[in-house]
Design a protein around this motif. Structure first.
Motif, mmCIF file in Angstrom:
data_model
loop_
_atom_site.group_PDB
_atom_site.id
_atom_site.type_symbol
_atom_site.label_atom_id
_atom_site.label_comp_id
_atom_site.label_asym_id
_atom_site.label_seq_id
_atom_site.Cartn_x
_atom_site.Cartn_y
_atom_site.Cartn_z
ATOM 1 N N MET A 89 0.853 -1.189 0.000
ATOM 2 C CA MET A 89 0.000 0.000 0.000
ATOM 3 C C MET A 89 0.889 1.239 0.000
ATOM 4 N N PRO A 90 0.522 2.227 -0.806
ATOM 5 C CA PRO A 90 1.321 3.459 -0.794
ATOM 6 C C PRO A 90 1.051 4.278 0.468
ATOM 7 N N ASN A 91 1.992 5.135 0.779
ATOM 8 C CA ASN A 91 1.733 6.159 1.783
ATOM 9 C C ASN A 91 0.999 7.265 1.050
ATOM 10 N N TRP A 92 -0.226 7.519 1.442
ATOM 11 C CA TRP A 92 -1.012 8.561 0.786
ATOM 12 C C TRP A 92 -0.562 9.917 1.296
ATOM 13 N N ARG A 93 -0.268 10.813 0.382
ATOM 14 C CA ARG A 93 0.166 12.167 0.733
ATOM 15 C C ARG A 93 -1.077 13.045 0.854
ATOM 16 N N VAL A 94 -1.257 13.593 2.041
ATOM 17 C CA VAL A 94 -2.457 14.363 2.362
ATOM 18 C C VAL A 94 -2.059 15.784 2.745
ATOM 19 N N LEU A 95 -2.784 16.740 2.177
ATOM 20 C CA LEU A 95 -2.646 18.141 2.576
ATOM 21 C C LEU A 95 -3.901 18.521 3.330
ATOM 22 N N SER A 96 -3.731 19.117 4.491
ATOM 23 C CA SER A 96 -4.854 19.617 5.282
ATOM 24 C C SER A 96 -4.729 21.134 5.370
ATOM 25 N N VAL A 97 -5.768 21.835 4.875
ATOM 26 C CA VAL A 97 -5.783 23.299 4.875
ATOM 27 C C VAL A 97 -6.933 23.751 5.763
ATOM 28 N N ASP A 98 -6.578 24.286 6.920
ATOM 29 C CA ASP A 98 -7.581 24.727 7.890
ATOM 30 C C ASP A 98 -6.914 25.740 8.813
ATOM 31 N N ASP A 99 -7.598 26.856 9.064
ATOM 32 C CA ASP A 99 -6.993 27.873 9.930
ATOM 33 C C ASP A 99 -7.008 27.481 11.397
ATOM 34 N N ASP A 100 -7.636 26.354 11.732
ATOM 35 C CA ASP A 100 -7.660 25.843 13.100
ATOM 36 C C ASP A 100 -6.655 24.691 13.203
ATOM 37 N N ALA A 101 -5.507 24.953 13.815
ATOM 38 C CA ALA A 101 -4.433 23.962 13.893
ATOM 39 C C ALA A 101 -4.866 22.677 14.594
ATOM 40 N N PHE A 105 0.031 15.870 -4.040
ATOM 41 C CA PHE A 105 -0.770 15.283 -2.969
ATOM 42 C C PHE A 105 -1.774 14.317 -3.578
ATOM 43 N N ASP A 106 -2.174 13.325 -2.792
ATOM 44 C CA ASP A 106 -3.177 12.353 -3.233
ATOM 45 C C ASP A 106 -4.579 12.744 -2.788
ATOM 46 N N LEU A 107 -4.653 13.567 -1.752
ATOM 47 C CA LEU A 107 -5.933 13.946 -1.165
ATOM 48 C C LEU A 107 -5.747 15.258 -0.422
ATOM 49 N N ILE A 108 -6.766 16.110 -0.505
ATOM 50 C CA ILE A 108 -6.710 17.390 0.207
ATOM 51 C C ILE A 108 -7.935 17.528 1.097
ATOM 52 N N PHE A 109 -7.688 17.805 2.379
ATOM 53 C CA PHE A 109 -8.757 18.198 3.298
ATOM 54 C C PHE A 109 -8.785 19.712 3.288
ATOM 55 N N LEU A 110 -9.973 20.256 3.135
ATOM 56 C CA LEU A 110 -10.098 21.686 2.954
ATOM 57 C C LEU A 110 -11.247 22.226 3.790
ATOM 58 N N LEU A 165 -4.431 6.507 -7.077
ATOM 59 C CA LEU A 165 -3.402 5.574 -7.523
ATOM 60 C C LEU A 165 -3.153 5.720 -9.026
ATOM 61 N N LEU A 166 -4.214 5.884 -9.808
ATOM 62 C CA LEU A 166 -4.083 6.082 -11.251
ATOM 63 C C LEU A 166 -3.306 7.359 -11.563
ATOM 64 N N THR A 167 -3.594 8.430 -10.835
ATOM 65 C CA THR A 167 -2.886 9.688 -11.044
ATOM 66 C C THR A 167 -1.393 9.508 -10.780
ATOM 67 N N ARG A 168 -1.045 8.803 -9.709
ATOM 68 C CA ARG A 168 0.365 8.518 -9.418
ATOM 69 C C ARG A 168 1.004 7.747 -10.568
ATOM 70 N N SER A 198 4.692 9.130 -17.208
ATOM 71 C CA SER A 198 5.069 10.326 -17.961
ATOM 72 C C SER A 198 6.511 10.706 -17.665
ATOM 73 N N ARG A 199 6.874 10.694 -16.404
ATOM 74 C CA ARG A 199 8.241 11.017 -16.006
ATOM 75 C C ARG A 199 9.224 10.034 -16.644
ATOM 76 N N ALA A 200 8.915 8.749 -16.543
ATOM 77 C CA ALA A 200 9.799 7.725 -17.075
ATOM 78 C C ALA A 200 9.929 7.851 -18.594
ATOM 79 N N TYR A 201 8.844 8.096 -19.271
ATOM 80 C CA TYR A 201 8.869 8.228 -20.724
ATOM 81 C C TYR A 201 9.733 9.400 -21.158
ATOM 82 N N ILE A 202 9.562 10.516 -20.498
ATOM 83 C CA ILE A 202 10.288 11.720 -20.889
ATOM 84 C C ILE A 202 11.760 11.615 -20.522
ATOM 85 N N TRP A 203 12.076 11.145 -19.325
ATOM 86 C CA TRP A 203 13.463 11.136 -18.870
ATOM 87 C C TRP A 203 14.233 9.876 -19.261
#
Length: 156
Positions: A4-16, A55-60, A141-144, A150-155
């Protein structure tokens, strides 16, 4: 056996404190899923990170205290920063979003298979259900995979 991948999550909230709550909620009962959190309290900083990191998911959150009219007093006023950030995100890249907010009715109209809405007062199981629903689409997962190919093809 696929790891299982480590899902990269961004949380954007002014309440820490909300960031800690989300990390705690997702650190348990998620069937072995691991989440790597980045948390910011400024919507401007969140937008900057979306432009420069993957990021894989964003909490907003919907409402930013410093810049938005109070939705409990001006419900008709639509210019909440969370929705503006979602609109900006759409022009940068695809990332599923979960609005985690005390004002779910402000963004309920945006809900889809890649945008979920969870009330901050909801039980933790609702947060986990929203995350699971997005991960089960296979889109993160598809986006990753597409980005890596794309990266592999180009580089290479």
């Amino acid at each position: 056996m696929m790891t299982m991948p480590n899902w990269r999550v961004l949380s954007v909230d002014d309440d820490a404190d909300m960031h800690k709550d989300l990390e705690r909620i997702l650190s348990s009962r998620m069937n072995g899923q691991d989440f790597e959190f980045t948390s910011v309290t400024s919507f401007d900083e969140g937008l900057s990170l979306i432009g420069s990191h993957r990021f894989d998911l964003i909490f907003l959150d919907v409402h930013e205290d410093r810049h938005d009219p109070d939705p409990s007093e001006n419900f008709e006023k639509e210019d909440q920063r969370g929705e503006e950030l979602l609109d900006s995100l759409k022009s940068i890249r695809f990332v599923p979003v979960i609005f985690y907010t005390g004002f779910p009715s402000k963004v309920k109209h945006l809900e889809s298979h890649v945008v979920k809405v969870v009330d901050k007062g909801a039980p933790p199981a609702e947060v986990r259900t929203a995350v699971s629903a997005i991960l089960e689409t296979g889109l993160p997962l598809l986006t990753r995979h597409i980005e890596e190919q794309s990266r592999a093809y180009i580089w290479d």
